[in-house]
Design an enzyme around this catalytic site. Structure first.
Site, short mmCIF file in Angstrom:
data_model
loop_
_atom_site.label_atom_id
_atom_site.label_comp_id
_atom_site.label_asym_id
_atom_site.label_seq_id
_atom_site.Cartn_x
_atom_site.Cartn_y
_atom_site.Cartn_z
N SER A 58 39.82 42.33 13.64
CA SER A 58 39.56 43.71 14.06
C SER A 58 40.37 44.02 15.31
O SER A 58 40.63 43.13 16.12
CB SER A 58 38.06 43.90 14.35
OG SER A 58 37.82 45.12 15.04
N TYR A 67 30.99 41.14 19.20
CA TYR A 67 31.89 41.30 18.06
C TYR A 67 33.33 41.02 18.48
O TYR A 67 34.06 40.28 17.81
CB TYR A 67 31.76 42.71 17.51
CG TYR A 67 32.57 42.98 16.27
CD1 TYR A 67 32.21 42.43 15.05
CD2 TYR A 67 33.70 43.81 16.32
CE1 TYR A 67 32.95 42.67 13.90
CE2 TYR A 67 34.44 44.06 15.18
CZ TYR A 67 34.06 43.50 13.97
OH TYR A 67 34.81 43.75 12.84
#
Length: 251
Positions: free
Chosen positions: A145, A158
Protein backbone atom coordinates in the site's frame (compact mmCIF):
# COMPACT_ATOMS: atom_id res chain seq x y z
CA UNK A 1 -0.23 -14.15 -25.26
CA UNK A 2 0.93 -14.68 -21.68
CA UNK A 3 -2.03 -16.87 -20.84
CA UNK A 4 -0.98 -19.45 -23.43
CA UNK A 5 2.00 -20.42 -21.26
CA UNK A 6 0.03 -20.59 -18.02
CA UNK A 7 -2.06 -23.72 -18.48
CA UNK A 8 -1.73 -26.23 -15.64
CA UNK A 9 0.18 -23.84 -13.37
CA UNK A 10 -0.69 -24.08 -9.68
CA UNK A 11 -1.55 -20.79 -7.98
CA UNK A 12 -2.30 -20.07 -4.33
CA UNK A 13 -4.20 -16.90 -3.44
CA UNK A 14 -4.92 -15.71 0.09
CA UNK A 15 -7.90 -13.56 0.94
CA UNK A 16 -9.61 -15.12 -2.05
CA UNK A 17 -13.23 -14.92 -0.91
CA UNK A 18 -13.80 -11.27 -1.80
CA UNK A 19 -12.33 -8.07 -3.20
CA UNK A 20 -8.88 -8.11 -4.76
CA UNK A 21 -8.15 -11.72 -3.88
CA UNK A 22 -11.38 -12.99 -5.39
CA UNK A 23 -10.80 -11.06 -8.64
CA UNK A 24 -7.22 -12.33 -8.92
CA UNK A 25 -8.22 -15.92 -8.21
CA UNK A 26 -10.92 -15.81 -10.88
CA UNK A 27 -8.57 -14.24 -13.42
CA UNK A 28 -5.90 -16.85 -12.78
CA UNK A 29 -8.44 -19.66 -13.13
CA UNK A 30 -9.74 -18.26 -16.41
CA UNK A 31 -6.15 -18.23 -17.69
CA UNK A 32 -5.70 -21.93 -16.95
CA UNK A 33 -4.23 -22.01 -13.46
CA UNK A 34 -5.54 -24.43 -10.88
CA UNK A 35 -6.27 -22.05 -8.02
CA UNK A 36 -5.81 -22.92 -4.36
CA UNK A 37 -8.15 -20.36 -2.82
CA UNK A 38 -7.50 -19.53 0.83
CA UNK A 39 -9.84 -17.45 3.00
CA UNK A 40 -11.66 -17.53 6.32
CA UNK A 41 -15.15 -17.38 4.79
CA UNK A 42 -16.45 -20.74 3.55
CA UNK A 43 -19.48 -19.20 1.84
CA UNK A 44 -17.38 -16.71 -0.09
CA UNK A 45 -15.04 -19.45 -1.24
CA UNK A 46 -17.96 -21.55 -2.45
CA UNK A 47 -19.34 -18.62 -4.45
CA UNK A 48 -15.89 -18.13 -5.99
CA UNK A 49 -15.73 -21.82 -6.86
CA UNK A 50 -19.08 -21.59 -8.63
CA UNK A 51 -17.78 -18.72 -10.76
CA UNK A 52 -14.51 -20.49 -11.52
CA UNK A 53 -16.33 -23.64 -12.61
CA UNK A 54 -18.73 -21.59 -14.74
CA UNK A 55 -15.68 -20.09 -16.46
CA UNK A 56 -14.26 -23.54 -17.15
CA UNK A 57 -11.57 -23.38 -14.48
CA UNK A 58 -10.74 -25.42 -11.39
CA UNK A 59 -10.04 -24.61 -7.75
CA UNK A 60 -9.27 -26.14 -4.41
CA UNK A 61 -10.96 -24.36 -1.50
CA UNK A 62 -9.07 -23.92 1.76
CA UNK A 63 -11.08 -22.31 4.58
CA UNK A 64 -8.32 -21.17 6.93
CA UNK A 65 -7.36 -18.41 9.32
CA UNK A 66 -3.89 -17.21 8.34
CA UNK A 67 -3.06 -16.46 11.96
CA UNK A 68 -3.01 -20.25 12.44
CA UNK A 69 0.66 -20.74 11.54
CA UNK A 70 0.69 -24.55 11.87
CA UNK A 71 -2.22 -24.64 9.39
CA UNK A 72 -0.06 -22.81 6.84
CA UNK A 73 2.66 -25.42 7.32
CA UNK A 74 0.12 -28.24 6.89
CA UNK A 75 -1.13 -26.61 3.70
CA UNK A 76 2.43 -26.46 2.39
CA UNK A 77 2.82 -30.20 3.03
CA UNK A 78 -0.50 -30.94 1.34
CA UNK A 79 0.44 -28.93 -1.76
CA UNK A 80 3.79 -30.72 -1.89
CA UNK A 81 2.20 -34.15 -1.63
CA UNK A 82 -0.44 -33.38 -4.27
CA UNK A 83 1.50 -31.28 -6.80
CA UNK A 84 5.17 -31.30 -5.87
CA UNK A 85 5.48 -27.60 -6.64
CA UNK A 86 3.79 -24.20 -6.52
CA UNK A 87 4.02 -21.86 -9.50
CA UNK A 88 2.29 -18.73 -8.18
CA UNK A 89 1.86 -17.35 -4.67
CA UNK A 90 -0.32 -14.27 -4.17
CA UNK A 91 -0.21 -12.91 -0.62
CA UNK A 92 -3.26 -10.68 -0.67
CA UNK A 93 -5.00 -11.18 2.69
CA UNK A 94 -4.71 -8.20 5.00
CA UNK A 95 -6.47 -6.15 7.65
CA UNK A 96 -6.67 -2.39 8.06
CA UNK A 97 -6.60 -2.32 11.83
CA UNK A 98 -7.40 0.71 13.96
CA UNK A 99 -7.07 4.23 12.61
CA UNK A 100 -5.82 5.84 15.78
CA UNK A 101 -2.88 7.71 17.32
CA UNK A 102 -0.09 5.22 17.97
CA UNK A 103 -0.23 5.80 21.70
CA UNK A 104 -3.91 4.88 21.77
CA UNK A 105 -3.73 1.60 19.83
CA UNK A 106 -4.82 -1.39 21.87
CA UNK A 107 -1.96 -3.94 22.00
CA UNK A 108 -4.28 -6.76 20.90
CA UNK A 109 -5.30 -4.80 17.80
CA UNK A 110 -1.66 -4.03 17.01
CA UNK A 111 -0.77 -7.70 17.29
CA UNK A 112 -3.68 -8.67 15.04
CA UNK A 113 -2.50 -6.37 12.25
CA UNK A 114 1.07 -7.65 12.47
CA UNK A 115 0.00 -11.30 12.60
CA UNK A 116 -2.10 -11.03 9.45
CA UNK A 117 -0.17 -8.48 7.38
CA UNK A 118 3.41 -9.51 8.10
CA UNK A 119 3.73 -12.71 10.17
CA UNK A 120 1.33 -14.74 8.00
CA UNK A 121 3.15 -13.69 4.84
CA UNK A 122 6.46 -14.71 6.35
CA UNK A 123 4.97 -18.10 7.19
CA UNK A 124 3.75 -18.40 3.60
CA UNK A 125 7.27 -17.71 2.34
CA UNK A 126 8.73 -20.16 4.84
CA UNK A 127 6.31 -22.93 3.85
CA UNK A 128 6.12 -22.38 0.10
CA UNK A 129 9.59 -21.23 -0.91
CA UNK A 130 10.74 -24.84 -1.43
CA UNK A 131 7.70 -25.45 -3.64
CA UNK A 132 8.18 -22.24 -5.64
CA UNK A 133 11.76 -23.35 -6.25
CA UNK A 134 10.43 -26.58 -7.78
CA UNK A 135 8.55 -24.56 -10.40
CA UNK A 136 10.25 -23.71 -13.72
CA UNK A 137 9.10 -20.12 -13.08
CA UNK A 138 7.98 -19.52 -9.51
CA UNK A 139 6.31 -16.14 -9.07
CA UNK A 140 5.32 -14.49 -5.79
CA UNK A 141 3.29 -11.28 -5.43
CA UNK A 142 2.42 -9.58 -2.16
CA UNK A 143 -0.06 -6.73 -1.84
CA UNK A 144 1.34 -3.54 -0.31
CA UNK A 145 0.00 0.00 0.00
CA UNK A 146 1.06 3.59 -0.51
CA UNK A 147 0.51 3.94 3.23
CA UNK A 148 3.89 2.27 3.72
CA UNK A 149 5.58 5.39 2.32
CA UNK A 150 3.30 8.28 3.29
CA UNK A 151 3.55 8.02 7.10
CA UNK A 152 0.08 9.51 7.39
CA UNK A 153 -1.18 10.37 10.86
CA UNK A 154 -3.33 7.71 12.56
CA UNK A 155 -2.48 4.98 10.04
CA UNK A 156 0.39 3.60 12.14
CA UNK A 157 -0.36 -0.13 12.50
CA UNK A 158 -1.32 -0.63 8.86
CA UNK A 159 1.52 1.53 7.51
CA UNK A 160 4.12 -0.15 9.70
CA UNK A 161 2.95 -3.61 8.67
CA UNK A 162 3.10 -2.78 4.96
CA UNK A 163 6.53 -1.16 5.28
CA UNK A 164 7.77 -4.32 7.00
CA UNK A 165 6.15 -6.45 4.29
CA UNK A 166 8.01 -4.51 1.59
CA UNK A 167 11.39 -5.03 3.26
CA UNK A 168 10.65 -8.72 3.73
CA UNK A 169 9.61 -9.30 0.11
CA UNK A 170 12.56 -7.33 -1.26
CA UNK A 171 14.89 -9.41 0.93
CA UNK A 172 13.26 -12.60 -0.30
CA UNK A 173 13.65 -11.41 -3.89
CA UNK A 174 17.34 -10.69 -3.32
CA UNK A 175 17.88 -14.14 -1.85
CA UNK A 176 16.45 -15.75 -5.00
CA UNK A 177 17.73 -13.35 -7.66
CA UNK A 178 20.73 -15.47 -8.68
CA UNK A 179 20.00 -18.81 -7.02
CA UNK A 180 16.61 -19.89 -8.38
CA UNK A 181 13.84 -19.20 -10.88
CA UNK A 182 11.69 -17.56 -8.19
CA UNK A 183 10.80 -13.90 -8.69
CA UNK A 184 9.06 -11.91 -5.96
CA UNK A 185 7.43 -8.50 -6.30
CA UNK A 186 5.03 -6.16 -4.56
CA UNK A 187 1.72 -4.85 -5.84
CA UNK A 188 0.30 -1.45 -4.93
CA UNK A 189 -3.35 -1.58 -6.04
CA UNK A 190 -4.12 2.01 -5.10
CA UNK A 191 -7.67 3.11 -4.35
CA UNK A 192 -10.08 0.37 -5.44
CA UNK A 193 -13.74 -0.32 -4.73
CA UNK A 194 -13.24 -2.74 -1.83
CA UNK A 195 -14.62 -3.27 1.65
CA UNK A 196 -11.33 -2.19 3.21
CA UNK A 197 -11.31 1.04 1.22
CA UNK A 198 -14.86 1.80 2.36
CA UNK A 199 -13.81 1.16 5.94
CA UNK A 200 -10.84 3.52 5.62
CA UNK A 201 -12.65 6.23 3.63
CA UNK A 202 -16.33 6.06 4.67
CA UNK A 203 -17.28 9.37 3.02
CA UNK A 204 -15.84 8.50 -0.38
CA UNK A 205 -18.06 7.77 -3.39
CA UNK A 206 -17.05 4.19 -4.34
CA UNK A 207 -18.37 4.62 -7.88
CA UNK A 208 -15.46 6.91 -8.76
CA UNK A 209 -12.97 4.13 -8.03
CA UNK A 210 -11.64 1.35 -10.23
CA UNK A 211 -12.55 -2.19 -9.26
CA UNK A 212 -10.54 -5.29 -8.34
CA UNK A 213 -11.66 -6.71 -11.69
CA UNK A 214 -9.84 -3.83 -13.41
CA UNK A 215 -6.66 -4.77 -11.55
CA UNK A 216 -6.71 -8.55 -12.00
CA UNK A 217 -5.40 -8.75 -15.61
CA UNK A 218 -2.30 -6.81 -14.59
CA UNK A 219 -1.60 -9.29 -11.81
CA UNK A 220 -1.86 -12.06 -14.40
CA UNK A 221 0.98 -10.35 -16.26
CA UNK A 222 3.00 -10.03 -13.05
CA UNK A 223 3.00 -13.81 -12.50
CA UNK A 224 3.63 -14.82 -16.11
CA UNK A 225 6.67 -17.07 -16.59
CA UNK A 226 8.24 -14.57 -18.98
CA UNK A 227 8.02 -11.76 -16.41
CA UNK A 228 11.54 -11.66 -14.98
CA UNK A 229 11.50 -8.53 -12.77
CA UNK A 230 12.08 -9.05 -9.07
CA UNK A 231 12.24 -6.97 -5.92
CA UNK A 232 10.10 -4.18 -7.40
CA UNK A 233 6.71 -2.59 -6.81
CA UNK A 234 4.11 -2.63 -9.54
CA UNK A 235 2.05 0.52 -9.06
CA UNK A 236 -1.38 -0.04 -10.59
CA UNK A 237 -2.53 3.61 -10.47
CA UNK A 238 0.36 4.67 -12.73
CA UNK A 239 0.94 1.33 -14.51
CA UNK A 240 4.63 1.57 -13.65
CA UNK A 241 7.25 -0.67 -12.09
CA UNK A 242 8.88 1.28 -9.28
CA UNK A 243 12.33 0.81 -7.80
CA UNK A 244 12.05 1.01 -4.00
CA UNK A 245 13.95 3.76 -2.23
CA UNK A 246 17.70 3.37 -2.47
CA UNK A 247 19.40 2.20 0.75
CA UNK A 248 21.63 4.44 2.81
CA UNK A 249 25.37 4.17 2.09
CA UNK A 250 27.06 1.39 4.03
CA UNK A 251 29.20 2.45 6.96
Amino acid sequence: MATETMDNRIALVTGASRGIGRAIALELAKAGHHVIAVARTQGGLEELDDEIQAAGGSATLVPMDLTDSPAIDRLGLTVYERYGRLDVLVGNAGVLGPLSPLGHVDPKRWDEVMRVNIDANWRLIRSFDPLLRQSPAGRAVFVTSGAAHKCRAYWGPYAVSKAALEVMVRTYAAENATTSNVRANLLNPGALRTRMRAQAMPGEDPMILKTPEDLAPFVLEMVAPEQSRTGLIYDFPTDEWLVPQMPLPEE
